[in-house]
Structures are given as structure tokens and as C-alpha cells.
Design an enzyme around this catalytic site. Sequence first.
Site, PDB file in Angstrom:
ATOM      1  N   PRO A  38      37.189  74.610 -40.771  1.00  0.00           N
ATOM      2  CA  PRO A  38      36.491  73.907 -39.697  1.00  0.00           C
ATOM      3  C   PRO A  38      37.282  72.711 -39.173  1.00  0.00           C
ATOM      4  O   PRO A  38      37.679  71.857 -39.949  1.00  0.00           O
ATOM      5  CB  PRO A  38      35.205  73.447 -40.384  1.00  0.00           C
ATOM      6  CG  PRO A  38      35.600  73.265 -41.815  1.00  0.00           C
ATOM      7  CD  PRO A  38      36.651  74.291 -42.106  1.00  0.00           C
ATOM      8  N   ASP A  77      33.615  70.754 -38.779  1.00  0.00           N
ATOM      9  CA  ASP A  77      33.555  69.699 -39.778  1.00  0.00           C
ATOM     10  C   ASP A  77      32.978  68.475 -39.080  1.00  0.00           C
ATOM     11  O   ASP A  77      33.623  67.908 -38.196  1.00  0.00           O
ATOM     12  CB  ASP A  77      34.970  69.423 -40.294  1.00  0.00           C
ATOM     13  CG  ASP A  77      34.950  69.073 -41.771  1.00  0.00           C
ATOM     14  OD1 ASP A  77      33.870  68.716 -42.277  1.00  0.00           O
ATOM     15  OD2 ASP A  77      36.014  69.146 -42.410  1.00  0.00           O
ATOM     16  N   TRP A 499      36.197  65.857 -47.392  1.00  0.00           N
ATOM     17  CA  TRP A 499      36.956  67.058 -47.764  1.00  0.00           C
ATOM     18  C   TRP A 499      36.201  67.927 -48.743  1.00  0.00           C
ATOM     19  O   TRP A 499      36.481  69.110 -48.887  1.00  0.00           O
ATOM     20  CB  TRP A 499      38.327  66.671 -48.332  1.00  0.00           C
ATOM     21  CG  TRP A 499      39.225  66.220 -47.245  1.00  0.00           C
ATOM     22  CD1 TRP A 499      39.456  64.936 -46.854  1.00  0.00           C
ATOM     23  CD2 TRP A 499      39.984  67.057 -46.361  1.00  0.00           C
ATOM     24  NE1 TRP A 499      40.308  64.925 -45.783  1.00  0.00           N
ATOM     25  CE2 TRP A 499      40.660  66.206 -45.462  1.00  0.00           C
ATOM     26  CE3 TRP A 499      40.154  68.429 -46.253  1.00  0.00           C
ATOM     27  CZ2 TRP A 499      41.492  66.695 -44.463  1.00  0.00           C
ATOM     28  CZ3 TRP A 499      40.984  68.916 -45.264  1.00  0.00           C
ATOM     29  CH2 TRP A 499      41.646  68.049 -44.375  1.00  0.00           C
ATOM     30  N   GLN A 525      47.378  71.528 -44.673  1.00  0.00           N
ATOM     31  CA  GLN A 525      46.228  71.878 -45.510  1.00  0.00           C
ATOM     32  C   GLN A 525      46.601  72.175 -46.962  1.00  0.00           C
ATOM     33  O   GLN A 525      45.730  72.405 -47.787  1.00  0.00           O
ATOM     34  CB  GLN A 525      45.454  73.047 -44.900  1.00  0.00           C
ATOM     35  CG  GLN A 525      44.948  72.763 -43.501  1.00  0.00           C
ATOM     36  CD  GLN A 525      44.170  71.468 -43.385  1.00  0.00           C
ATOM     37  OE1 GLN A 525      43.574  70.993 -44.343  1.00  0.00           O
ATOM     38  NE2 GLN A 525      44.205  70.845 -42.214  1.00  0.00           N
ATOM     39  N   TRP A 529      42.699  71.360 -47.039  1.00  0.00           N
ATOM     40  CA  TRP A 529      41.660  72.365 -47.247  1.00  0.00           C
ATOM     41  C   TRP A 529      42.012  73.383 -48.324  1.00  0.00           C
ATOM     42  O   TRP A 529      41.155  73.794 -49.094  1.00  0.00           O
ATOM     43  CB  TRP A 529      41.371  73.057 -45.919  1.00  0.00           C
ATOM     44  CG  TRP A 529      40.082  73.798 -45.882  1.00  0.00           C
ATOM     45  CD1 TRP A 529      38.850  73.339 -46.276  1.00  0.00           C
ATOM     46  CD2 TRP A 529      39.881  75.147 -45.433  1.00  0.00           C
ATOM     47  NE1 TRP A 529      37.901  74.320 -46.087  1.00  0.00           N
ATOM     48  CE2 TRP A 529      38.505  75.427 -45.569  1.00  0.00           C
ATOM     49  CE3 TRP A 529      40.727  76.120 -44.910  1.00  0.00           C
ATOM     50  CZ2 TRP A 529      37.959  76.654 -45.202  1.00  0.00           C
ATOM     51  CZ3 TRP A 529      40.181  77.344 -44.544  1.00  0.00           C
ATOM     52  CH2 TRP A 529      38.810  77.605 -44.696  1.00  0.00           C
ATOM     53  N   LYS A 562      55.836  65.447 -32.812  1.00  0.00           N
ATOM     54  CA  LYS A 562      54.398  65.640 -32.779  1.00  0.00           C
ATOM     55  C   LYS A 562      53.867  65.310 -31.384  1.00  0.00           C
ATOM     56  O   LYS A 562      54.286  64.329 -30.778  1.00  0.00           O
ATOM     57  CB  LYS A 562      53.771  64.683 -33.805  1.00  0.00           C
ATOM     58  CG  LYS A 562      52.508  65.205 -34.420  1.00  0.00           C
ATOM     59  CD  LYS A 562      52.123  64.314 -35.576  1.00  0.00           C
ATOM     60  CE  LYS A 562      50.641  64.476 -35.891  1.00  0.00           C
ATOM     61  NZ  LYS A 562      50.185  63.565 -36.922  1.00  0.00           N
ATOM     62  N   LYS A 565      48.851  61.835 -27.359  1.00  0.00           N
ATOM     63  CA  LYS A 565      48.592  61.143 -26.094  1.00  0.00           C
ATOM     64  C   LYS A 565      49.344  59.825 -26.029  1.00  0.00           C
ATOM     65  O   LYS A 565      49.847  59.451 -24.980  1.00  0.00           O
ATOM     66  CB  LYS A 565      47.088  60.913 -25.929  1.00  0.00           C
ATOM     67  CG  LYS A 565      46.384  62.194 -25.514  1.00  0.00           C
ATOM     68  CD  LYS A 565      44.877  62.021 -25.403  1.00  0.00           C
ATOM     69  CE  LYS A 565      44.248  63.373 -25.146  1.00  0.00           C
ATOM     70  NZ  LYS A 565      42.868  63.480 -25.607  1.00  0.00           N
TER      71      LYS A 565
END
Length: 905
Positions: A38, A77, A499, A525, A529, A562, A565
Site C-alpha cells: 500500500p 497506507d 510499518w 522496501q 515492507w 531522484k 519537485k
Amino acid sequence: MYDHKEVEEWSERFWQENNIYSKIKARGTRRFEFIDGPPFVTGEIHPGTAWNKCIKDSILRFYRMRGYDVNDTPGFDTHGLPIEVKVEKKLGIENKGEIESRIGIEKFIKECKDFAEQYRNIMTQQLKRFHIWMDWDRPYITFKKEYIERSWKTIKRAWDKGLLKEGDYVVPYCYRCQTTLANYELEYKDLEDPSIYVMFPTFEDGKYLLIWTTTPWTLVANLAVMVNPNEIYLEIERDGKILIVAKKRFENNSIFRDWHVRREFLGKELEGLKYKHPFDDLLKFKFDRKVVLSEEFVSMEDGTGLVHSAPGHGEEDFKVGQRYGLPTFSFVDDEGKYIDVGDGFKGRLCRDMNNEIIEILKERGLLFRRETIKHSYPTCWRCKSPLIYRSTHQWFITITNFRDRMIEEAKRIKWVPNFAMKRFVNFLQNSPDWCISRQRYWGIPLPIWKCDRCENVTVIDKIPDGLEDPHRPYIDQIVFKCDKCGGEMRRVPDVLDVWFDSGNAVWASTGKDVVADFIVEGQDQIRGWFYSLLGSGMIYYNKIPYRAVAMHGFFVDEKGEKMSKSVGNYVPVEEILERVGADAFRLFGLSNNIWEDLKFNWRDLELAKRELFVILNIAKYLEDNHRSVNYVDMKIWDKWLVARLNELKKVYIDSFQSYEYYIAVRALREFIIEDLSRFYMKIVKTNPSSLGTLYHVFLEVLTMLAPITPATAEYIYQKLYRKHHLEESIFMRNIDDPADYDSDLLRNMQRVRGLISEILEWRQREKINLRMPIQEVIISDVSIYPFKEIIADMINAKEISFNKPESSDLSYDGIEVRIIVGNLVDEWLYNEISRRIQFYRKQLGLKKDETIQLLYDGSDAIVEVIDKFKSELAEKTRAELVRNVGLSDGIRYSIKDMELILKKA
Ligand SMILES: [Zn+2]
Ligand SMILES: [Zn+2]
């Protein structure tokens, strides 16, 4: 050009109006248990999130078309600090205290929930535009009652198994957010900090322990100095002062250049040596400070070999401190300010005191050296503030009790790529106990109640009857009676580490004690996760909750940076959809080697879009020319195409099944561009009997394309095939196993194509235009005889013969080739002239069999050829040609450096 908007909107409308998704959902039989990792609902989607979902979607579509009933429940999430921070900003909250004093928990929670819902809706709408077929009407949402209850079950099991503990631990702590962070939440940044060497006076005059630290503020909390018992230490001397340092550090650091060695001895001799705190007189907390020993935490890599130890502010210091029975409390409060340790310190923000402390040391002559250091330092993943280490009272899952079993489990399953497993296991080897409590509001409340009289603890896994919302503050009002002493049991006010929420996703989202067949997420992750799922799975049913896991790279800009903005290299998903569309984005993104970062660039996106245009053009050609589905009389190239299709299908299915879908996507793209468009389409244009094969093969290609570029595949299927096929949507077709294929045929065609391109290159070198037919080509290898027609067609030769030539013009893969050019010019000019006449007829709008008289004139060579072939030309072009010397007002055509003038008589 390919109008992506028309195609994509058309297909979306078609799916919606005909309820295709629901119909497809009902078809599968075997279960494929996919679990969606999620995303946090903290804002609009990043193109990387879209990419992640496109990967999942194409795999799910593939499995559906293989007859599976896939679990495609999307997850969100919705708890945690990220949302709290956004809501704090919105409400103008400056510090955590205001949440309770000014806003109230109830209102704050409501705002968090509204925020989560608002962004869940925005994200859903955005993801749908990438043709993600997930069960958007029935997502799993971590703040839902049933999700919370199922997560509590895990906590309860941890408690019952003795894996849930409370206690003081030194943990990374963000004083801005006023909460602890788990190890995997740390974001390391390059920070500049002071790097100082400090002399701690011993009780022997002029003799000092020399320590090194980059966190001067923790000197306030110094309670010991650690040395390594097995290393050699020195007493070094200069100007009547004696310092104690490790020998290896002395030898490796030029700052000791003018010092000479007095004595050397083993570190363990230092144990118990008493010393004075450098500014003991300013501190209220009095303590008998001594040297302690530690083999594991005193390294000879940096510093002096004597480590300043503040047991309340360092993980290692804490462990050694406990061993020696030192106090382990924190010298700073929740806001990062010193508690009442001394008048100059109380209430001051700890990190802000670095410079003042250095000044104090300097004034006292105890600062041996001052430098600055640029080092990688943990910061808060949400608010980016530097973290401190601080002893706090927390609840833990004692990972260290079952870490070995965790590693065994992690090794048992399939990892894509394989090296991800190694990375994961490395991470597991160092993972400490899991601190699951957070001193916050918007999260799953800890289901732990404690008696205020006897400390009796109860953990629940059922939401109390009648409680509509199990969040704070409602759950906090639930009070139980202690069954030991009759006292009142109140909930431990913490919430769960967010988490932990997603760590329960497998059973909390499905409501079943299943194991996921497959998960796929980004490489971050490993610490996130993949880890929290494993940790929770070990507690819940003592095994890893997934059978296969794929790890993808990051979505970055062209230079590998990366996308964000703030840096200004961010491309919003709307712009991608506008310029190239979802299918081109999918084709681009899914071609990327899964574990490598996807470097965004418009060039590759435009290329993907052009390829979709090529596919649409093939469809258009079929639509215009294809009349019947009959393909009985298959030529060798048709048989080849079908064999090639089956070969492709095998690669395609194998790679999707091993979750290396990108191999399938690349193979399919190559087939479409190289085999179909650049090669076979040429054959089809001169051999209309091959249209039947093309029609059949192209449908198979579309079927394989469907999981990758769903809208384009559906669009073409509906326009071109639906009338002859039963399936209402292309997604109701199956991706069947490949048929057996003749690999000799494939190999031979491979050779033939190589040979053709060699001859074409030869023509280019000899500057013989491809339109000029060459007389004869003699080829030595009779095994490619069946391909005679293709070779003749492709290289434009009048005759191909198979013989051993006396001499050869070129050779390829053992094949000798002799090329007899013949009289090209007449033949070629004849063709060129006839093409111009046909073109002129078209311009005049003449019917096919209508005859015409044409006046002509032109360069000598042209006039010569017309004279020679007048009757052939008349027959071929239905034009009677009449010479008109000096013709000037006709249409002029140039053929190379010559000229032809035509005029209607
Ligand atoms: Zn923070
Ligand atoms: Zn009690």
C-alpha cells in the site's frame, strides 16, 4: 500519427459501458494471491508510483489471461506521521503539545482521516488513468475497523508467545516530531558536524584520557569511557602532559606527531581507572566515572581508541552501560531540551549547545583539537531534522529472539533478482528489536492495557463491543477492571509504528490466514515492507508471508537523480498522459530491467509511442486488405512466422511466470518491429496470400500485448477481430501454451535474413539502387533453396540459382554468393518511366482501363528507352506515347540527373 487519446479513451469507455472488468473478474478458477504494497496517501502520485502499479497490473492481467482468479485488491497506507505532519501544517500547529491543548485529539484524528480519504480518492483517479485494473471499489484501507482488529491479532499473538516486551531502549528520536523512529525509517544525509578531541583529566596530575566525539552535546551525559581490552594503548608525552591513546590510532594520525611514547600496555589494564568529567562543576548529576571495557564497540578505525560513553544516548553505550550497571536515563526531554542537569543547560535544545560546550572545553585547556567532519548522519524521514539517540520507554517485538528463523525463512523463497535476497539477509543480520510504539495519535492504537495499581498487563484482539471507531481518543476511554487486584486498567497511550500496519497486509487485507503468492515493490522496501511483512509473519504464523518477491529500482530522471519537485526535475503524471499516453508509458516502463532504476526520458517514451503507431499501422493494413481468414496454402515464410510466434510465446510465458516480465516485453517489441514490421510486412505486400497468416499471428501478438498496453490491444481487437471472434473483450482470450515449432526452420530463416542484409549492403556499396533489378544471384548453399522467392523479392533479383559459383562477390556464414548485375540501366529506367506515367495518370484521374495519348520529351537516355520499349510501355500503362521535340509546358519529372516531360495530348 497515433492518436493515443482517441485510442485510450475509446477503450476505457468500452470497458466501462460493457462492464468488462467485472465480467473478467468472474472468469478465473485457480487462485493467484497477490498482495498490493500500500502506498502512503500523502499526496498526488509520483510517476514512480504509477510505474509500480503498471508492473503489478501487467502481471495480474497476464495471470488472468492464464486462467487465474487474481487477488487485485489495491491497498492504501493511511496512518502515520506523514499524514500527521501534513495535518499539523494545515492547522498551523507548531509543536506536538498543541494537538492536545489547542485542537483536541478528536478533531485532529478527524482531520487526519479526512485527509487520508481525500488523497485516497485523488490517487485512485490518477492510477485509473494508467489502465490499472484493480478492485478500486473495494480497496483495503489501513484505518478501517476490520483492518485494525486483524492487526491487533498479531500483537496479541506476540504477547502470548512472549515476544512483546516493554522497557527502556536507546532509539533514534526526532524531537521535532516527538517520536521515535525505527531503524528502517532513518534517512542518512551528509551533515557537517564538529569533530573534537577532548582530554578527560584523570586523578593523576597532568594525565588525561583522550576521547573523540562528533556530538559534543552528549558530553553532558558522559558516564564512562570505553576501551578495547585486547588492543595496545600508549601513554604519550609532550610538555609535561600525558595522554592515553590506542597505539594503532597514534600511529595512524598525524596530530600526534610531536608526542613521544612513554609506555605501552594492554587496554584491559585501564579498566576501573577513574577520571573527572571535564566540566563536572557545571553539572548537578554527580557520578563516579570510570573506564569500562568493550571488545565489540571500540574500533581502531577512527577516533582515539577511547570512546566517550553516554548510556542514555547511544545504542552501544546503552548495552555496555547495562552490563556495568550504569544509569541509562536520557539527559534530554521529549522536545530535545536538556532536563535539569545544570543551570547553563536546563531547557536548552541539545544540538544547539555544541559550540558552547566546545568553548567551555577550550577555556579549560581540555580541547586537544577541533575539526569539522562531513559524515552521513540519520535524519527524520518526514521532517528531515537530524535525529538524536535517546533512551525512552517503549514496546518492542524481540526480533533478536527469532532472527535466525527469519533468515532461514527469507532464504526459502524466490527472489527477483536473486541478489536481493543477499541484501535482505544482510539487513536481517543486523536488525535490532523492533520498537513498535509511537507517542503519536493517528495510528493503530496499541491494544495494551495496564493496571495502574499492580502493573498487570492485558492485550486484546477484539474491538470492544459498541465501539464504532477504535482510534484515539475513543479507545482511550475504555477501562478494564484488573483481574489480579481489582484496580483500573488503562490503555498504554501509544499507537503502532505505521510499518506494522502494512506488515499485517496479507491477513488483514484478505481476512484469511493465507500466504501471498507474489509481491513486488521498490528496492527501498528491503528495509521497509519486505521486512515488516516478514517480522509480522513470524509472529503471526511463524513463517514468511510471501512465496515470491520481486524488487524494482527507483524511478529517476535521465541523469539518474531522484525526481522531486524541489529539485525541479519532476514530471507530473498528467504531463506524461498528455504527451504520450498511458500505454506508451507502460511499454517504456515495462521494458526496463526490473531491478535497474528507470531513467525517465522523453526520447524513449516517444519511441514507445511510435512503436504503438507501427502496431496500429499493421492493423490498418489488415483492415484495408484482408478479405478472408483462409490461410490454407502456407508458404515457407508463413510457416516461419508461425514458428517464430511460438518461440516468442515460450519466452513470453516463461518470463512472466518467473516475474521477469521485462524480458517478455522486450522480446515482443523486437518481434513486432524486426520480424513483423520490417520483414514480414514487406513479404505480405508482394504476396497477398500471406494476409491470412498475418491476420492470425497478429491476433496472437495483440493478445500478448494486452497485459502490457491494454488500451491499444483492446482497441485493435474490437475494430479488427471482434466481428469474427466470440470473446467480447481481448481480455477474455487466453494466453495459451506455445505449440511445438520447427527450430531448424527458424535457424535457416535467420541465415537467410543475414544473407539478404549482406547482399543489400553489397548493393549499397556498389551504389546500385534497390529499384534496379539485378540479373542473377548464384548461391552456393542449396539448403536455403526453399527461401528462393523471399531472397529474390528482398534483394530485387530476376533470378536466383543454386550452384557453386566459380568466383564469389561475397560470402556469409559459409555461403558463397556471386552476383551478376546485367544490363541494369534500361530495365531500371523502363520501370522509373512507367512509374511516372502511372503517377501522371493518377493525377489526371483516369480510370484503370482508360487509354490516353501522351506527348513526351526529355533527356537523350530517356527518349532512347521509350523508343526501344514503346509497345511494352503502351501495354503496361495504357498510354500511347508520342514524341514532341521541344515540349516545354508539360509536367517535368526528374529521374536521377535526367528529365522526363509529359503532357496530355
Ligand atoms: Zn521529524
Ligand atoms: Zn492490578
